[in-house]
Scaffold this motif. Structure first.
Motif, PDB file in Angstrom:
ATOM      1  N   MET A 108      47.698 -28.122  22.252  1.00  0.00           N
ATOM      2  CA  MET A 108      47.798 -27.243  23.414  1.00  0.00           C
ATOM      3  C   MET A 108      46.424 -27.002  24.016  1.00  0.00           C
ATOM      4  SD  MET A 108      51.044 -26.455  23.717  1.00  0.00           S
ATOM      5  CE  MET A 108      51.377 -28.128  23.209  1.00  0.00           C
ATOM      6  N   GLY A 109      45.453 -26.713  23.159  1.00  0.00           N
ATOM      7  CA  GLY A 109      44.120 -26.441  23.652  1.00  0.00           C
ATOM      8  C   GLY A 109      43.168 -26.126  22.523  1.00  0.00           C
ATOM      9  N   ASN A 131      41.444 -13.029  26.099  1.00  0.00           N
ATOM     10  CA  ASN A 131      42.055 -14.337  26.282  1.00  0.00           C
ATOM     11  C   ASN A 131      40.957 -15.397  26.299  1.00  0.00           C
ATOM     12  OD1 ASN A 131      43.351 -16.636  27.172  1.00  0.00           O
ATOM     13  ND2 ASN A 131      44.650 -15.542  28.607  1.00  0.00           N
ATOM     14  N   TYR A 191      54.509 -21.150  27.581  1.00  0.00           N
ATOM     15  CA  TYR A 191      53.078 -20.889  27.724  1.00  0.00           C
ATOM     16  C   TYR A 191      52.441 -20.669  26.354  1.00  0.00           C
ATOM     17  CZ  TYR A 191      53.961 -20.407  32.674  1.00  0.00           C
ATOM     18  OH  TYR A 191      54.325 -20.658  33.969  1.00  0.00           O
ATOM     19  N   TRP A 192      51.170 -21.011  26.254  1.00  0.00           N
ATOM     20  CA  TRP A 192      50.417 -20.830  25.012  1.00  0.00           C
ATOM     21  C   TRP A 192      49.119 -20.097  25.309  1.00  0.00           C
ATOM     22  CZ3 TRP A 192      45.529 -22.758  24.886  1.00  0.00           C
ATOM     23  CH2 TRP A 192      45.215 -23.741  25.838  1.00  0.00           C
ATOM     24  N   TYR A 193      48.550 -19.476  24.248  1.00  0.00           N
ATOM     25  CA  TYR A 193      47.335 -18.677  24.385  1.00  0.00           C
ATOM     26  C   TYR A 193      46.523 -18.756  23.089  1.00  0.00           C
ATOM     27  CZ  TYR A 193      50.496 -16.596  27.778  1.00  0.00           C
ATOM     28  OH  TYR A 193      51.397 -16.411  28.802  1.00  0.00           O
ATOM     29  N   ALA A 208      41.701 -18.866  25.834  1.00  0.00           N
ATOM     30  CA  ALA A 208      42.254 -20.085  26.443  1.00  0.00           C
ATOM     31  C   ALA A 208      43.748 -19.878  26.650  1.00  0.00           C
ATOM     32  CB  ALA A 208      42.002 -21.301  25.557  1.00  0.00           C
ATOM     33  N   GLU A 209      44.305 -20.576  27.647  1.00  0.00           N
ATOM     34  CA  GLU A 209      45.740 -20.482  27.899  1.00  0.00           C
ATOM     35  C   GLU A 209      46.198 -21.675  28.710  1.00  0.00           C
ATOM     36  OE1 GLU A 209      47.101 -17.776  31.207  1.00  0.00           O
ATOM     37  OE2 GLU A 209      45.096 -16.947  30.843  1.00  0.00           O
ATOM     38  N   GLY A 210      47.496 -21.876  28.721  1.00  0.00           N
ATOM     39  CA  GLY A 210      48.055 -22.957  29.517  1.00  0.00           C
ATOM     40  C   GLY A 210      49.563 -23.000  29.373  1.00  0.00           C
ATOM     41  N   ALA A 211      50.158 -24.028  29.952  1.00  0.00           N
ATOM     42  CA  ALA A 211      51.598 -24.255  29.868  1.00  0.00           C
ATOM     43  C   ALA A 211      51.821 -25.665  29.338  1.00  0.00           C
ATOM     44  CB  ALA A 211      52.247 -24.105  31.238  1.00  0.00           C
ATOM     45  N   SER A 212      52.958 -25.873  28.663  1.00  0.00           N
ATOM     46  CA  SER A 212      53.223 -27.194  28.105  1.00  0.00           C
ATOM     47  C   SER A 212      54.718 -27.453  28.010  1.00  0.00           C
ATOM     48  CB  SER A 212      52.603 -27.318  26.716  1.00  0.00           C
ATOM     49  OG  SER A 212      52.935 -28.568  26.148  1.00  0.00           O
TER      50      SER A 212
END
Length: 159
Positions: A121-122, A85, A72-74, A87-91
């Motif tokens: 990532m974002g 927070n 996961y990234w943030y 932005a966030e997501g998974a990769s």
């Protein structure tokens, strides 16, 4: 915590659980636009930790780009003692657990962008911290203490 440099590496070990350790470069970068690159690897302790790059750090706060060992990234904003927070997501591009990863964070104008292993990532826009400041890195633990991370090729440039 323990932190030192040796043979071109920055080593940070966080010995307590639920803790953050930051290392900032003493020089203020007056240009607000900056790119930070680092090769990182968890070399000891549990698999569960966060590794971060930081830009525009001042007494008012900073922006933080973080990945965890679970994929996961943030993108965070730290202000007034709190983390927000953005932005966030998974990769699948994030190498899991103790595998090495290459991190890149860019703070250009309002745009904050995070890359891991060359994959975006974002990105998010925020205008809270408009000026320059220090750059840095961070290692964070959660339920398990003892995360040890090596930062190699830690570079900050003005794009």
């Amino acid at each position: 915590f323990e932190a030192f440099t040796e043979d071109g590496l920055l080593y940070i070990e966080v010995k307590d659980r639920n803790s953050n350790v930051y290392s900032f470069y003493d020089l203020d970068i007056t240009n607000p636009d900056v790119r930070i690159d680092a090769d990182v690897e968890t070399v000891g302790g549990p698999n569960r930790n966060n590794i971060s790059l930081v830009c525009r750090a001042t007494n008012e706060g900073w922006y933080e780009f973080s990945m965890d060992s679970g994929g996961y990234w943030y993108i965070w904003k730290y202000q007034d003692g709190d983390y927000f927070n953005l932005a966030e997501g998974a990769s699948y591009a994030i190498n899991l657990q103790k595998a090495a990863n290459s991190l890149t964070a860019t703070c250009i104008g309002r745009e904050l962008t995070f890359f891991v292993n060359g994959v975006k990532m974002g990105s998010v826009s925020d205008n809270t911290f408009k000026n320059g400041g220090q750059v840095g890195v961070s290692v964070s633990t959660f339920d398990f203490p003892g995360a040890a991370v090596e930062f190699e090729r830690l570079v900050a440039t003005v794009p």
